[in-house]
Scaffold this motif. Structure first.
Motif, PDB file in Angstrom:
ATOM      1  N   VAL A 145      13.574  -7.678  -1.585  1.00 44.08           N
ATOM      2  CA  VAL A 145      13.128  -7.835   0.365  1.00 44.08           C
ATOM      3  C   VAL A 145      13.400  -9.013   0.746  1.00 44.08           C
ATOM      4  CG1 VAL A 145      11.383  -7.514   1.607  1.00 44.08           C
ATOM      5  CG2 VAL A 145      11.313  -5.598   0.245  1.00 44.08           C
ATOM      6  N   ARG A 146      13.705  -9.526   1.823  1.00 45.94           N
ATOM      7  CA  ARG A 146      13.852 -10.931   2.218  1.00 45.94           C
ATOM      8  C   ARG A 146      13.535 -10.960   3.172  1.00 45.94           C
ATOM      9  NH1 ARG A 146      16.729 -14.557  -0.701  1.00 45.94           N
ATOM     10  NH2 ARG A 146      17.483 -13.796  -2.405  1.00 45.94           N
ATOM     11  N   VAL A 147      11.998 -12.112   3.716  1.00 39.75           N
ATOM     12  CA  VAL A 147      11.985 -12.154   4.955  1.00 39.75           C
ATOM     13  C   VAL A 147      11.944 -13.891   5.144  1.00 39.75           C
ATOM     14  CG1 VAL A 147       9.847 -12.282   6.205  1.00 39.75           C
ATOM     15  CG2 VAL A 147       9.624 -10.881   4.697  1.00 39.75           C
ATOM     16  N   HIS A 148      13.085 -14.033   6.512  1.00 42.57           N
ATOM     17  CA  HIS A 148      13.044 -15.694   7.531  1.00 42.57           C
ATOM     18  C   HIS A 148      13.819 -15.975   5.586  1.00 42.57           C
ATOM     19  CE1 HIS A 148      10.429 -14.795  10.124  1.00 42.57           C
ATOM     20  NE2 HIS A 148      10.048 -15.275   9.576  1.00 42.57           N
ATOM     21  N   GLY A 149      15.193 -14.861   5.266  1.00 38.46           N
ATOM     22  CA  GLY A 149      15.902 -14.935   4.410  1.00 38.46           C
ATOM     23  C   GLY A 149      15.444 -15.314   2.705  1.00 38.46           C
ATOM     24  N   ASN A 150      14.349 -15.682   2.261  1.00 41.28           N
ATOM     25  CA  ASN A 150      12.688 -15.820   1.264  1.00 41.28           C
ATOM     26  C   ASN A 150      12.372 -14.173   0.866  1.00 41.28           C
ATOM     27  OD1 ASN A 150      12.756 -18.595   1.548  1.00 41.28           O
ATOM     28  ND2 ASN A 150      11.395 -18.217   3.595  1.00 41.28           N
ATOM     29  N   PRO A 151      12.562 -14.420  -0.512  1.00 39.14           N
ATOM     30  CA  PRO A 151      12.366 -13.443  -1.164  1.00 39.14           C
ATOM     31  C   PRO A 151      10.910 -13.171  -1.555  1.00 39.14           C
ATOM     32  CG  PRO A 151      13.425 -14.960  -2.777  1.00 39.14           C
ATOM     33  CD  PRO A 151      13.261 -15.932  -1.129  1.00 39.14           C
ATOM     34  N   VAL A 152      10.852 -11.675  -1.395  1.00 38.68           N
ATOM     35  CA  VAL A 152       9.573 -11.694  -1.158  1.00 38.68           C
ATOM     36  C   VAL A 152       9.502 -10.103  -2.186  1.00 38.68           C
ATOM     37  CG1 VAL A 152       7.276 -10.508  -0.333  1.00 38.68           C
ATOM     38  CG2 VAL A 152       8.791 -11.799   1.622  1.00 38.68           C
ATOM     39  N   GLN A 153       8.631 -10.518  -3.614  1.00 42.28           N
ATOM     40  CA  GLN A 153       8.205  -9.818  -4.777  1.00 42.28           C
ATOM     41  C   GLN A 153       7.149  -9.263  -4.583  1.00 42.28           C
ATOM     42  OE1 GLN A 153       9.756 -10.279  -7.289  1.00 42.28           O
ATOM     43  NE2 GLN A 153      10.802 -12.498  -6.614  1.00 42.28           N
ATOM     44  N   LEU A 154       7.340  -7.427  -4.118  1.00 41.26           N
ATOM     45  CA  LEU A 154       6.856  -6.588  -4.522  1.00 41.26           C
ATOM     46  C   LEU A 154       7.095  -5.176  -5.377  1.00 41.26           C
ATOM     47  CD1 LEU A 154       7.790  -5.382  -0.966  1.00 41.26           C
ATOM     48  CD2 LEU A 154       6.031  -6.483  -1.613  1.00 41.26           C
ATOM     49  N   THR A 155       5.590  -4.396  -5.890  1.00 43.69           N
ATOM     50  CA  THR A 155       5.809  -3.449  -6.306  1.00 43.69           C
ATOM     51  C   THR A 155       6.720  -2.168  -6.302  1.00 43.69           C
ATOM     52  OG1 THR A 155       4.005  -2.052  -5.788  1.00 43.69           O
ATOM     53  CG2 THR A 155       3.629  -3.910  -6.854  1.00 43.69           C
ATOM     54  N   ARG A 156       6.804  -1.220  -6.988  1.00 43.70           N
ATOM     55  CA  ARG A 156       8.709  -0.872  -7.197  1.00 43.70           C
ATOM     56  C   ARG A 156       7.004   0.294  -5.884  1.00 43.70           C
ATOM     57  NH1 ARG A 156       8.571   1.350 -11.840  1.00 43.70           N
ATOM     58  NH2 ARG A 156       6.542   2.942 -11.588  1.00 43.70           N
ATOM     59  N   LYS A 157       6.060   0.709  -6.028  1.00 42.27           N
ATOM     60  CA  LYS A 157       5.523   1.577  -4.482  1.00 42.27           C
ATOM     61  C   LYS A 157       5.524   0.498  -3.488  1.00 42.27           C
ATOM     62  CE  LYS A 157       3.615   4.453  -5.828  1.00 42.27           C
ATOM     63  NZ  LYS A 157       2.525   5.125  -6.595  1.00 42.27           N
ATOM     64  N   GLU A 158       5.200  -0.810  -3.383  1.00 39.34           N
ATOM     65  CA  GLU A 158       5.288  -1.026  -2.530  1.00 39.34           C
ATOM     66  C   GLU A 158       6.302  -1.101  -1.374  1.00 39.34           C
ATOM     67  OE1 GLU A 158       1.625  -4.641  -3.529  1.00 39.34           O
ATOM     68  OE2 GLU A 158       3.917  -4.761  -3.645  1.00 39.34           O
ATOM     69  N   PHE A 159       7.057  -1.714  -2.952  1.00 38.40           N
ATOM     70  CA  PHE A 159       8.929  -1.819  -1.653  1.00 38.40           C
ATOM     71  C   PHE A 159       9.319   0.478  -1.807  1.00 38.40           C
ATOM     72  CE2 PHE A 159      13.723  -0.527  -2.194  1.00 38.40           C
ATOM     73  CZ  PHE A 159      14.349  -1.627  -2.212  1.00 38.40           C
ATOM     74  N   ASP A 160       9.232   0.882  -1.906  1.00 40.60           N
ATOM     75  CA  ASP A 160       9.286   2.187  -1.885  1.00 40.60           C
ATOM     76  C   ASP A 160       8.216   2.733  -0.379  1.00 40.60           C
ATOM     77  OD1 ASP A 160      10.992   2.557  -3.930  1.00 40.60           O
ATOM     78  OD2 ASP A 160       8.952   4.209  -5.536  1.00 40.60           O
ATOM     79  N   LEU A 161       7.074   1.700  -0.739  1.00 37.09           N
ATOM     80  CA  LEU A 161       6.637   2.982   0.978  1.00 37.09           C
ATOM     81  C   LEU A 161       7.061   1.612   2.344  1.00 37.09           C
ATOM     82  CD1 LEU A 161       4.413   3.478   3.191  1.00 37.09           C
ATOM     83  CD2 LEU A 161       3.232   1.617   1.577  1.00 37.09           C
ATOM     84  N   LEU A 162       7.416   0.789   1.753  1.00 29.62           N
ATOM     85  CA  LEU A 162       8.600  -0.179   2.827  1.00 29.62           C
ATOM     86  C   LEU A 162       9.278   0.089   3.757  1.00 29.62           C
ATOM     87  CD1 LEU A 162       8.514  -3.090   4.472  1.00 29.62           C
ATOM     88  CD2 LEU A 162       9.335  -3.824   2.858  1.00 29.62           C
TER      89      LEU A 162
END
Length: 237
Positions: free
Chosen positions: A143-160
């Motif tokens: 996941v990137r916001v404004h080109g910057n990587p954002v570290q998410l847990t597996r569950k956070e990624f799945d939800l997003l």
């Protein structure tokens, strides 16, 4: 399946290990967080009690998650509500309050493993989602916001990823529980515990993405992606 049981209480650890073995698991036991971190590579599932003798249980979960994507279930006492929330924020897939029923525990394990398998399938064939300045690549779970990587847990990624896949749809907690958390749709009964788990992950996503409006709460219904973010779908080349 290889399960790692982490608990500083010998009798409690032995009891849980016996239950897992009866269900066909190949079980390894650890009495400390340090031992658990060293045994990660040989595990398909970790079950960890937050009351450890060598380190803070939440910190142990955080170290596990930073080193591995192994499915992770924590156990805590009823009065440790703060630790429960912190363990989920640290990357646990679930947190079970003691005492718990054996059927409930194995239902939670099955739900997590279904979600892991489903996520692996989506990753292999997923498209890159672009929602304004938010980029979600399921192939590498980035996941990137404004080109910057954002570290998410597996569950956070799945939800997003789930919310971004249908940005104009309001997703009820029941739907999120079955489609993201993996509970069986035909038998799932909404519970306060699951609702709090979902709310905790939504709050963590808002904080990590730096925008409270990135996920909108529709009171009495559920959640949707913020409409302030223009949407387009880009197929991965």
């Amino acid at each position: 399946m290889r399960a790692l049981v982490v608990d500083s209480d010998n009798s409690r650890r032995a009891e849980l290990s016996a239950q897992l073995k009866r269900h066909g698991f190949d079980v390894k036991e650890c009495g400390t967080g340090a031992e658990a971190i060293g045994a990660l590579e040989r595990s398909d599932l970790m079950l960890i009690d937050l009351c450890l003798r060598d380190m803070d249980g939440v910190e142990a979960c955080r170290r596990v998650r930073s080193a591995s994507d192994v499915p992770l279930i924590a156990f805590t006492e009823q009065h440790m509500a703060v630790e429960r929330v912190l363990s989920l924020q640290a990357g646990c897939d679930d947190c079970v309050t003691k005492p718990y029923g054996v059927r409930e525990l194995f239902a939670r394990i099955e739900a997590i493993m279904r979600r892991v398998r489903a996520g692996a399938g989506r990753t292999r064939s997923g498209a890159v989602l672009i929602r304004g300045d938010l980029h979600i690549d399921p192939r590498v779970r980035e996941v990137r916001v404004h080109g910057n990587p954002v570290q998410l847990t597996r569950k956070e990624f799945d939800l997003l990823h789930h919310l971004a896949g249908e940005p104009d749809v309001v997703h009820s907690r029941t739907r999120l529980a079955t489609e993201v958390w993996g509970f069986p749709a035909d038998t799932y009964t909404p519970s306060l515990t699951t609702s709090r788990t979902i709310d905790t992950h939504v709050s963590a996503l808002r904080a990590k993405l730096g925008d409270r409006d990135v996920i909108v709460t529709v009171r009495g219904v559920g959640f949707r992606l913020g409409r302030s973010m223009p949407s387009r779908l880009s197929r991965a080349g």
